[in-house]
Design a protein around this motif. Structure first.
Motif, mmCIF file in Angstrom:
data_model
loop_
_atom_site.group_PDB
_atom_site.id
_atom_site.type_symbol
_atom_site.label_atom_id
_atom_site.label_comp_id
_atom_site.label_asym_id
_atom_site.label_seq_id
_atom_site.Cartn_x
_atom_site.Cartn_y
_atom_site.Cartn_z
ATOM 1 N N ALA A 1 41.905 -103.928 25.462
ATOM 2 C CA ALA A 1 40.965 -103.193 24.612
ATOM 3 C C ALA A 1 39.738 -104.032 24.293
ATOM 4 O O ALA A 1 38.614 -103.522 24.283
ATOM 5 C CB ALA A 1 41.650 -102.743 23.331
ATOM 6 N N SER B 1 36.696 -101.573 23.629
ATOM 7 C CA SER B 1 37.209 -100.347 23.016
ATOM 8 C C SER B 1 38.235 -100.652 21.920
ATOM 9 O O SER B 1 39.161 -99.880 21.703
ATOM 10 C CB SER B 1 37.829 -99.442 24.093
ATOM 11 N N ASP C 1 43.693 -95.095 18.147
ATOM 12 C CA ASP C 1 44.806 -94.539 18.928
ATOM 13 C C ASP C 1 46.140 -95.025 18.379
ATOM 14 O O ASP C 1 47.097 -94.252 18.264
ATOM 15 C CB ASP C 1 44.699 -94.954 20.399
ATOM 16 N N GLN D 1 42.934 -92.925 24.500
ATOM 17 C CA GLN D 1 42.261 -93.648 25.570
ATOM 18 C C GLN D 1 43.230 -93.799 26.745
ATOM 19 O O GLN D 1 44.441 -93.915 26.541
ATOM 20 C CB GLN D 1 41.855 -95.049 25.095
ATOM 21 N N THR E 1 40.872 -98.079 20.286
ATOM 22 C CA THR E 1 42.287 -98.365 20.516
ATOM 23 C C THR E 1 43.049 -98.480 19.208
ATOM 24 O O THR E 1 44.172 -97.986 19.106
ATOM 25 C CB THR E 1 42.447 -99.644 21.364
ATOM 26 N N THR F 1 45.638 -96.638 26.446
ATOM 27 C CA THR F 1 46.662 -96.405 25.424
ATOM 28 C C THR F 1 47.788 -95.562 26.010
ATOM 29 O O THR F 1 48.967 -95.828 25.756
ATOM 30 C CB THR F 1 46.054 -95.711 24.187
#
Length: 173
Positions: free
Chosen positions: A2, A7, A14, A55, A11, A58
């Motif tokens: 991540a 991201s 998520d 994502q 994440t 994920t």
């Protein structure tokens, strides 16, 4: 991964979604059950991924967890990820407990207060509801949630009650 794909924020969002999903014990039991066909597990993972807008990395991670029958560990996995995220981003996590859901501007003020106290670069607020507080709120923050701010009516009632309690007097003659 991540951090490399820039991201981290998406994440961690998520992971919070997965934490809520896997808080339901039946979900973890379903995924860890060896008698449930892999196709059924895949279908549910796809549904979770789509409805939660996860994502791709994920979803891949979730598949690895499921393939290794570790779904029951998801709450601990999420906590470990959040700890790593907080360390990487200089973030302090604060858990605000109240009787009703607080307004976003109230939560923002609490976050600012915690940020001022801790000197953290960022503050992430998690909320919980507890009707036993009567009114007001509490805030837990710091390593292992060791710091506590209690602005609840329950605390105020306890303080008033303790002020009126008198030491017992022995009236034996």
């Amino acid at each position: 991964m991540a951090a490399e794909s820039d991201s981290l924020d998406a994440t961690v969002a998520d992971m919070e979604k997965l934490e809520k999903i896997f808080a339901e014990e039946a979900i973890a039991e379903f995924f860890d059950n060896p008698t449930v066909p892999r196709e059924e597990k895949t279908a549910l993972i796809d549904e979770i991924a789509k409805s939660s807008e996860l994502q791709p990395h994920t979803v891949n991670f979730l598949n690895v967890v499921i393939d290794n029958t570790r779904a029951s560990l998801m709450p601990q996995i999420v906590r470990e990820f959040e700890t790593a995220y907080n360390a990487l981003t200089g973030t302090e996590e604060a858990v605000v407990t109240s009787v009703v859901q607080l307004e976003s501007q109230d939560l923002a003020q609490i976050a600012t207060h915690v940020q001022n106290i801790t000197g953290a670069a960022n503050v992430r607020i998690k909320t919980r509801l507890d009707p036993e507080l009567i009114a007001g709120f509490t805030v837990q923050y710091g390593r292992d949630s060791s710091n506590f701010i209690d602005m609840s009516v329950r605390k105020q009632i306890a303080e008033i009650t303790s002020e009126f309690e008198m030491p017992s007097v022995n009236l034996e003659v």
